[in-house]
Structure formats: structure tokens, C-alpha cells
Design a protein around this motif. Structure first.
Motif, PDB file in Angstrom:
ATOM      1  N   VAL A 146       0.742  -1.111   0.195  1.00  0.00           N
ATOM      2  CA  VAL A 146       0.044  -0.108   0.074  1.00  0.00           C
ATOM      3  C   VAL A 146       0.969   1.238   0.127  1.00  0.00           C
ATOM      4  O   VAL A 146       1.483   1.503   0.981  1.00  0.00           O
ATOM      5  CB  VAL A 146      -1.020  -0.025   1.300  1.00  0.00           C
ATOM      6  CG1 VAL A 146      -1.911   1.153   1.215  1.00  0.00           C
ATOM      7  CG2 VAL A 146      -1.804  -1.186   1.125  1.00  0.00           C
ATOM      8  N   ASP A 147       0.882   2.157  -1.115  1.00  0.00           N
ATOM      9  CA  ASP A 147       1.857   3.001  -1.218  1.00  0.00           C
ATOM     10  C   ASP A 147       1.351   4.270  -2.347  1.00  0.00           C
ATOM     11  O   ASP A 147       1.983   4.875  -3.048  1.00  0.00           O
ATOM     12  CB  ASP A 147       3.105   2.751  -1.696  1.00  0.00           C
ATOM     13  CG  ASP A 147       4.292   3.471  -1.499  1.00  0.00           C
ATOM     14  OD1 ASP A 147       4.222   4.450  -0.765  1.00  0.00           O
ATOM     15  OD2 ASP A 147       5.318   3.323  -2.098  1.00  0.00           O
ATOM     16  N   ARG A 151      -4.973   5.432   1.589  1.00  0.00           N
ATOM     17  CA  ARG A 151      -4.233   4.060   1.935  1.00  0.00           C
ATOM     18  C   ARG A 151      -4.768   3.649   2.885  1.00  0.00           C
ATOM     19  O   ARG A 151      -4.831   2.260   3.046  1.00  0.00           O
ATOM     20  CB  ARG A 151      -2.753   4.714   2.531  1.00  0.00           C
ATOM     21  CG  ARG A 151      -1.906   5.242   1.308  1.00  0.00           C
ATOM     22  CD  ARG A 151      -0.687   5.359   1.759  1.00  0.00           C
ATOM     23  NE  ARG A 151       0.241   6.255   0.766  1.00  0.00           N
ATOM     24  CZ  ARG A 151       1.530   6.536   0.638  1.00  0.00           C
ATOM     25  NH1 ARG A 151       2.143   6.068   2.006  1.00  0.00           N
ATOM     26  NH2 ARG A 151       2.067   7.256  -0.114  1.00  0.00           N
ATOM     27  N   GLU A 152      -5.751   4.189   3.904  1.00  0.00           N
ATOM     28  CA  GLU A 152      -6.389   3.441   4.719  1.00  0.00           C
ATOM     29  C   GLU A 152      -7.360   2.526   4.450  1.00  0.00           C
ATOM     30  O   GLU A 152      -7.408   1.228   4.740  1.00  0.00           O
ATOM     31  CB  GLU A 152      -7.081   4.468   5.598  1.00  0.00           C
ATOM     32  CG  GLU A 152      -6.023   5.277   6.484  1.00  0.00           C
ATOM     33  CD  GLU A 152      -6.251   6.832   5.725  1.00  0.00           C
ATOM     34  OE1 GLU A 152      -6.159   6.746   4.746  1.00  0.00           O
ATOM     35  OE2 GLU A 152      -6.096   7.662   6.512  1.00  0.00           O
ATOM     36  N   ALA A 155      -5.460  -0.494   2.348  1.00  0.00           N
ATOM     37  CA  ALA A 155      -5.097  -1.405   3.764  1.00  0.00           C
ATOM     38  C   ALA A 155      -6.242  -2.326   4.095  1.00  0.00           C
ATOM     39  O   ALA A 155      -5.965  -3.675   4.214  1.00  0.00           O
ATOM     40  CB  ALA A 155      -4.261  -0.737   4.575  1.00  0.00           C
ATOM     41  N   PHE A 170       2.732  -1.493   4.295  1.00  0.00           N
ATOM     42  CA  PHE A 170       2.038  -0.316   4.246  1.00  0.00           C
ATOM     43  C   PHE A 170       3.215   0.845   4.463  1.00  0.00           C
ATOM     44  O   PHE A 170       3.775   0.929   5.390  1.00  0.00           O
ATOM     45  CB  PHE A 170       1.030  -0.028   5.374  1.00  0.00           C
ATOM     46  CG  PHE A 170       0.148   1.254   5.552  1.00  0.00           C
ATOM     47  CD1 PHE A 170       0.610   2.535   5.378  1.00  0.00           C
ATOM     48  CD2 PHE A 170      -1.288   0.948   5.469  1.00  0.00           C
ATOM     49  CE1 PHE A 170      -0.259   3.665   5.173  1.00  0.00           C
ATOM     50  CE2 PHE A 170      -2.177   2.019   5.251  1.00  0.00           C
ATOM     51  CZ  PHE A 170      -1.506   3.451   5.401  1.00  0.00           C
ATOM     52  N   HIS A 171       3.400   1.784   3.497  1.00  0.00           N
ATOM     53  CA  HIS A 171       4.675   2.533   3.396  1.00  0.00           C
ATOM     54  C   HIS A 171       4.295   3.904   3.869  1.00  0.00           C
ATOM     55  O   HIS A 171       2.919   4.394   4.084  1.00  0.00           O
ATOM     56  CB  HIS A 171       5.026   2.677   1.927  1.00  0.00           C
ATOM     57  CG  HIS A 171       6.132   3.420   1.843  1.00  0.00           C
ATOM     58  ND1 HIS A 171       6.674   4.540   1.076  1.00  0.00           N
ATOM     59  CD2 HIS A 171       7.537   3.309   2.618  1.00  0.00           C
ATOM     60  CE1 HIS A 171       7.763   5.059   1.097  1.00  0.00           C
ATOM     61  NE2 HIS A 171       8.300   4.376   2.074  1.00  0.00           N
ATOM     62  N   PHE A 173       4.332   4.603   7.170  1.00  0.00           N
ATOM     63  CA  PHE A 173       3.366   4.255   8.283  1.00  0.00           C
ATOM     64  C   PHE A 173       3.547   5.356   9.568  1.00  0.00           C
ATOM     65  O   PHE A 173       3.051   5.161  10.447  1.00  0.00           O
ATOM     66  CB  PHE A 173       3.278   3.066   8.613  1.00  0.00           C
ATOM     67  CG  PHE A 173       1.928   2.517   9.488  1.00  0.00           C
ATOM     68  CD1 PHE A 173       0.737   2.400   8.677  1.00  0.00           C
ATOM     69  CD2 PHE A 173       2.158   1.989  10.589  1.00  0.00           C
ATOM     70  CE1 PHE A 173      -0.172   2.141   9.357  1.00  0.00           C
ATOM     71  CE2 PHE A 173       0.902   1.945  11.410  1.00  0.00           C
ATOM     72  CZ  PHE A 173      -0.150   1.883  10.729  1.00  0.00           C
ATOM     73  N   TYR A 178      -2.462   7.885   9.160  1.00  0.00           N
ATOM     74  CA  TYR A 178      -2.796   6.510   8.726  1.00  0.00           C
ATOM     75  C   TYR A 178      -3.027   5.587   9.660  1.00  0.00           C
ATOM     76  O   TYR A 178      -3.535   4.369   9.577  1.00  0.00           O
ATOM     77  CB  TYR A 178      -1.705   5.943   7.667  1.00  0.00           C
ATOM     78  CG  TYR A 178      -1.439   6.686   6.534  1.00  0.00           C
ATOM     79  CD1 TYR A 178      -2.431   7.111   5.673  1.00  0.00           C
ATOM     80  CD2 TYR A 178      -0.071   6.884   6.126  1.00  0.00           C
ATOM     81  CE1 TYR A 178      -2.107   7.841   4.555  1.00  0.00           C
ATOM     82  CE2 TYR A 178       0.065   7.747   5.135  1.00  0.00           C
ATOM     83  CZ  TYR A 178      -0.915   8.119   4.329  1.00  0.00           C
ATOM     84  OH  TYR A 178      -0.501   8.829   3.095  1.00  0.00           O
TER      85      TYR A 178
END
Length: 200
Positions: A146-147, A151-152, A155, A170-171, A173, A178
Motif C-alpha cells: 500500500v503506497d 491508503r487506509e 489497506a 504499508f509505506h 506508516f 494513517y
């Protein structure tokens, strides 16, 4: 061409999970698409910006499959039901997170405009959900990165996209905006800003 927008320790952390048996899904294309795809069986990338999609897509290898999902208004009952929890990390955030999310009384929806990517999350539902229809073609994924935007929500959706032993990364973070995803996940390991998550 674009380099990977990760720090070296994050790159090595992610690469340690890649091999030529893996089918990887990535939200948000870039240098990562071109580099990580060299190490896996198949690499699938979802992008929402046409110019960026075109730039990366012209340099991809045969095992890389890119999909452009431009923003458009949409709805999803499951995402709507969980939007307040997913966006909870943004309630008291300033800077690039945008204003606090708010209920829209006329539509009974939970709205949020992200200043960083310039989109209200409902316009990115098609982007978030695109991989669901790709499962028929590629099967469930070994890894989801996830980038990109929303994003939430990406994910959250990833739980439906991975194999039973699949992994979700998850990038960025360290951005506390987030952290609403921690209502659903816990951190297994984090190297700098790249977090490996698992469902609670």
C-alpha cells in the motif's frame, strides 16, 4: 527512470520477502514497480494518475500488469461502514492530512478530502476495489504493498485480496494520520516507515 521512493533499509526489508514464486499487488506505481517486478513471478500495479501511469507503463517488463483507475464518484457499503474507524487517525491531524473527516448529513456518509492527493475518498473507491475483479485472473496475492492514494481504505481492502499466509505492507506508516488502520491490524514489524501488518 524513477527510483524507488523508499529508504535503503525499507527496500531491503521489502525485498527480503520477494522471490520468483510471489504474485505481488501494489497500490501506487513508480520506481518500485520497475524494480520489485524483477524479483517476482507477477507484479500488478493500480494507479490513479494517467500521466504517471503512462510514464511507468512504457518501461514495464512482461510480468508486470498495470491498471489505471481514474477518480470517479462511487459507493461501497463495507468501506462506508468502516470509514470512521479507518479515518480516525486524521481527527486531530494538521499539515497534509486535510481537515478532520465529517459526517455528511444529507448522504449519511463519512467524508474526507485528502490535501496531499487532492481527492475525497469516495472518488477513489473504484481504485481501492479494482483488485477484487483481478483475483479471477491472478488469484489471491502473496503480498500487497500500500503506497498510493486512499491508503487506509486500500489497506482495509487488502484483507480480502491476500492468500491465507499473505502479507500486507504499508509505506509511510510513520504518518500518524494513517493509524486508523490499527483498529483492524497490528504491526508485525516496522523498518523506518515501512510497516508489515497482520489482521487483529
Amino acid at each position: 527512470m524513477s527510483s524507488i521512493m523508499m529508504k535503503e533499509d525499507e527496500i531491503q526489508f521489502f525485498k527480503s520477502y520477494l522471490d520468483d514464486s510471489k504474485v505481488v499487488l501494489e497500490y501506487g506505481c513508480g520506481g518500485s514497480t520497475l524494480e520489485y517486478s524483477k524479483l517476482v513471478k507477477k507484479y500488478i500495479s493500480i494507479e490513479n494518475v494517467e500521466r504517471w501511469y503512462n510514464q511507468i507503463n512504457k518501461s514495464t517488463s512482461d510480468n508486470t500488469f498495470m491498471y489505471l483507475e481514474s477518480p470517479k464518484e462511487s459507493s461501497d457499503e463495507d468501506l462506508e461502514k468502516n470509514a470512521e474507524s479507518l479515518l480516525s487517525g486524521r481527527y486531530n491531524q494538521g499539515g497534509m492530512s486535510g481537515n478532520a473527516p465529517s459526517w455528511n448529513a444529507t448522504s449519511s456518509s463519512f467524508n474526507h478530502m485528502d490535501k496531499r492527493d487532492g481527492h475525497e475518498w469516495h472518488t477513489l473507491i473504484n481504485y481501492v476495489n479494482k483488485p477484487i475483479e483481478l483475483i479471477d485472473e491472478y488469484g489471491k496475492f502473496d503480498i500487497v504493498l500500500v503506497d498510493g492514494v486512499a491508503r487506509e481504505f486500500c489497506a482495509y481492502r487488502a484483507k480480502d485480496l491476500i492468500k491465507d499466509d499473505g502479507l500486507i505492507f504499508f509505506h509511510d506508516f510513520k504518518r500518524t494520520q494513517y493509524h486508523g488502520v490499527l483498529n483492524f491490524y497490528e504491526i508485525v514489524e516496522q523498518v523506518d516507515t515501512l510497516a508489515l501488518l497482520k489482521l487483529k
